[in-house]
Design a protein around this motif. Structure first.
Motif, PDB file in Angstrom:
ATOM      1  N   THR A  47       0.829  -1.212   0.000  1.00  0.00           N
ATOM      2  CA  THR A  47       0.000   0.000   0.000  1.00  0.00           C
ATOM      3  C   THR A  47       0.860   1.257   0.000  1.00  0.00           C
ATOM      4  OG1 THR A  47      -1.769  -1.136   1.175  1.00  0.00           O
ATOM      5  CG2 THR A  47      -1.791   1.257   1.255  1.00  0.00           C
ATOM      6  N   ASN A  48       1.914   1.255   0.794  1.00  0.00           N
ATOM      7  CA  ASN A  48       2.816   2.410   0.845  1.00  0.00           C
ATOM      8  C   ASN A  48       3.440   2.687  -0.517  1.00  0.00           C
ATOM      9  OD1 ASN A  48       2.354   2.777   3.591  1.00  0.00           O
ATOM     10  ND2 ASN A  48       4.206   1.697   4.236  1.00  0.00           N
ATOM     11  N   ILE A 146      16.063  -3.139   0.676  1.00  0.00           N
ATOM     12  CA  ILE A 146      15.527  -3.135  -0.683  1.00  0.00           C
ATOM     13  C   ILE A 146      16.673  -3.389  -1.653  1.00  0.00           C
ATOM     14  CG2 ILE A 146      14.351  -1.791  -2.465  1.00  0.00           C
ATOM     15  CD1 ILE A 146      12.959  -0.240  -0.282  1.00  0.00           C
ATOM     16  N   GLU A 147      16.429  -4.262  -2.632  1.00  0.00           N
ATOM     17  CA  GLU A 147      17.423  -4.562  -3.654  1.00  0.00           C
ATOM     18  C   GLU A 147      16.852  -4.224  -5.030  1.00  0.00           C
ATOM     19  OE1 GLU A 147      19.547  -8.510  -2.402  1.00  0.00           O
ATOM     20  OE2 GLU A 147      17.498  -8.472  -1.602  1.00  0.00           O
ATOM     21  N   THR A 165      17.525   3.988   6.640  1.00  0.00           N
ATOM     22  CA  THR A 165      16.250   4.694   6.628  1.00  0.00           C
ATOM     23  C   THR A 165      16.291   5.908   5.716  1.00  0.00           C
ATOM     24  OG1 THR A 165      15.802   3.972   8.885  1.00  0.00           O
ATOM     25  CG2 THR A 165      14.536   5.847   8.074  1.00  0.00           C
ATOM     26  N   GLU A 166      17.432   6.588   5.662  1.00  0.00           N
ATOM     27  CA  GLU A 166      17.545   7.805   4.855  1.00  0.00           C
ATOM     28  C   GLU A 166      17.818   7.528   3.379  1.00  0.00           C
ATOM     29  OE1 GLU A 166      21.608   7.195   6.925  1.00  0.00           O
ATOM     30  OE2 GLU A 166      19.476   6.929   7.387  1.00  0.00           O
ATOM     31  N   ASP A 167      17.991   6.266   3.000  1.00  0.00           N
ATOM     32  CA  ASP A 167      18.258   5.930   1.595  1.00  0.00           C
ATOM     33  C   ASP A 167      17.035   6.202   0.717  1.00  0.00           C
ATOM     34  OD1 ASP A 167      20.825   5.121   2.083  1.00  0.00           O
ATOM     35  OD2 ASP A 167      20.380   2.970   2.075  1.00  0.00           O
ATOM     36  N   THR A 168      17.306   6.679  -0.492  1.00  0.00           N
ATOM     37  CA  THR A 168      16.260   6.871  -1.499  1.00  0.00           C
ATOM     38  C   THR A 168      16.672   6.170  -2.782  1.00  0.00           C
ATOM     39  OG1 THR A 168      15.524   8.986  -0.586  1.00  0.00           O
ATOM     40  CG2 THR A 168      14.996   8.552  -2.892  1.00  0.00           C
ATOM     41  N   ILE A 169      15.768   5.389  -3.323  1.00  0.00           N
ATOM     42  CA  ILE A 169      16.025   4.646  -4.555  1.00  0.00           C
ATOM     43  C   ILE A 169      15.461   5.426  -5.739  1.00  0.00           C
ATOM     44  CG2 ILE A 169      15.559   2.481  -5.784  1.00  0.00           C
ATOM     45  CD1 ILE A 169      14.963   1.309  -2.964  1.00  0.00           C
ATOM     46  N   SER A 181      12.085   5.140   4.164  1.00  0.00           N
ATOM     47  CA  SER A 181      11.196   5.629   5.220  1.00  0.00           C
ATOM     48  C   SER A 181       9.738   5.575   4.772  1.00  0.00           C
ATOM     49  CB  SER A 181      11.578   7.058   5.621  1.00  0.00           C
ATOM     50  OG  SER A 181      11.491   7.935   4.515  1.00  0.00           O
ATOM     51  N   ASP A 182       9.479   5.830   3.496  1.00  0.00           N
ATOM     52  CA  ASP A 182       8.106   5.728   2.978  1.00  0.00           C
ATOM     53  C   ASP A 182       7.674   4.275   2.833  1.00  0.00           C
ATOM     54  OD1 ASP A 182       7.537   8.431   2.803  1.00  0.00           O
ATOM     55  OD2 ASP A 182       8.282   8.617   0.749  1.00  0.00           O
ATOM     56  N   VAL A 183       8.566   3.427   2.335  1.00  0.00           N
ATOM     57  CA  VAL A 183       8.232   2.017   2.114  1.00  0.00           C
ATOM     58  C   VAL A 183       7.852   1.331   3.421  1.00  0.00           C
ATOM     59  CG1 VAL A 183       9.166  -0.234   1.455  1.00  0.00           C
ATOM     60  CG2 VAL A 183       9.622   1.772   0.026  1.00  0.00           C
TER      61      VAL A 183
END
Length: 203
Positions: A47-48, A146-147, A165-169, A181-183
């Motif tokens: 859902t996220n 996450i991979e 937590t601060e990683d963004t893909i 953080s959103d996932v």
């Protein structure tokens, strides 16, 4: 999780059964496999992701679908249910029911103990027969991890991993971003570890 199988049926028989079925089933090589239900963590993560990516795709010629959308791998006559799929441009479907997508660009699978080996192995290998398939994302529901696999022009894949937590893909094929953080928002990762520790104490 693949629960059971029904053997020696045709794709046409599968589709007739599947469209009346109360549970989801995959199909490959004459066999029909029932899929297990998802946990709260799995559903929350899904859902996220749909919410975050869906908002970014509003002004783009792309659509995002959750696990109710089937994908057909035409080259091997396989029907499967990705957890999340994104398609851009012209959406190609197997028939007039518009419930079997042929040209996904991004596929996201949320891993569980029972499906991880399959999602990393045969399922990923089978997805690679889809020409439009450009990025594959695997998300743990038990750990913050996450991979991502990106397809190159020579059909090799570039791998990257994200655990902070601060990683963004960046999902390059659809020009979207997905932060850990959103996932994992409102996902209680400790539930799994508590349950696993309890099982260890019983043995």
């Amino acid at each position: 999780m693949l629960l059971q199988e029904k053997n020696n049926i045709t794709p046409e028989e599968y589709l007739s059964l599947e469209r009346d079925s109360e549970i989801k089933n995959e199909y490959f090589a004459g066999e029909m496999y029932a899929m297990a239900g998802a946990s709260r963590s799995h559903n929350k993560i899904s859902t996220n992701i749909v919410r975050v990516l869906g908002n970014q795709l509003i002004e783009k010629p792309c659509s995002i679908f959750s696990s109710e959308m089937k994908v057909k791998i035409e080259a091997i006559k396989k029907y499967t249910y990705p957890d999340i799929v994104v398609v851009c441009g012209n959406e190609e479907y197997d028939d007039e029911n518009n419930d079997i997508l042929l040209n996904p660009v991004v596929i996201i699978e949320i891993l569980s103990d029972s499906t991880e080996a399959y999602d990393r192995g045969d399922k990923f290998s089978h997805y690679q027969f889809i020409d439009s398939f450009a990025e594959y994302i695997l998300i743990s529901q038990y750990f913050q991890k996450i991979e991502k696999f990106i397809r190159k022009k020579d059909n090799t894949w570039i791998y990257s991993k994200y655990e902070k937590t601060e990683d963004t893909i960046t999902i390059h094929s659809i020009n979207c971003q997905l932060s850990l953080s959103d996932v994992y928002k409102d996902v209680n990762l400790s539930e799994y570890h508590m349950r696993r520790n309890q099982l260890k104490l019983k043995t």
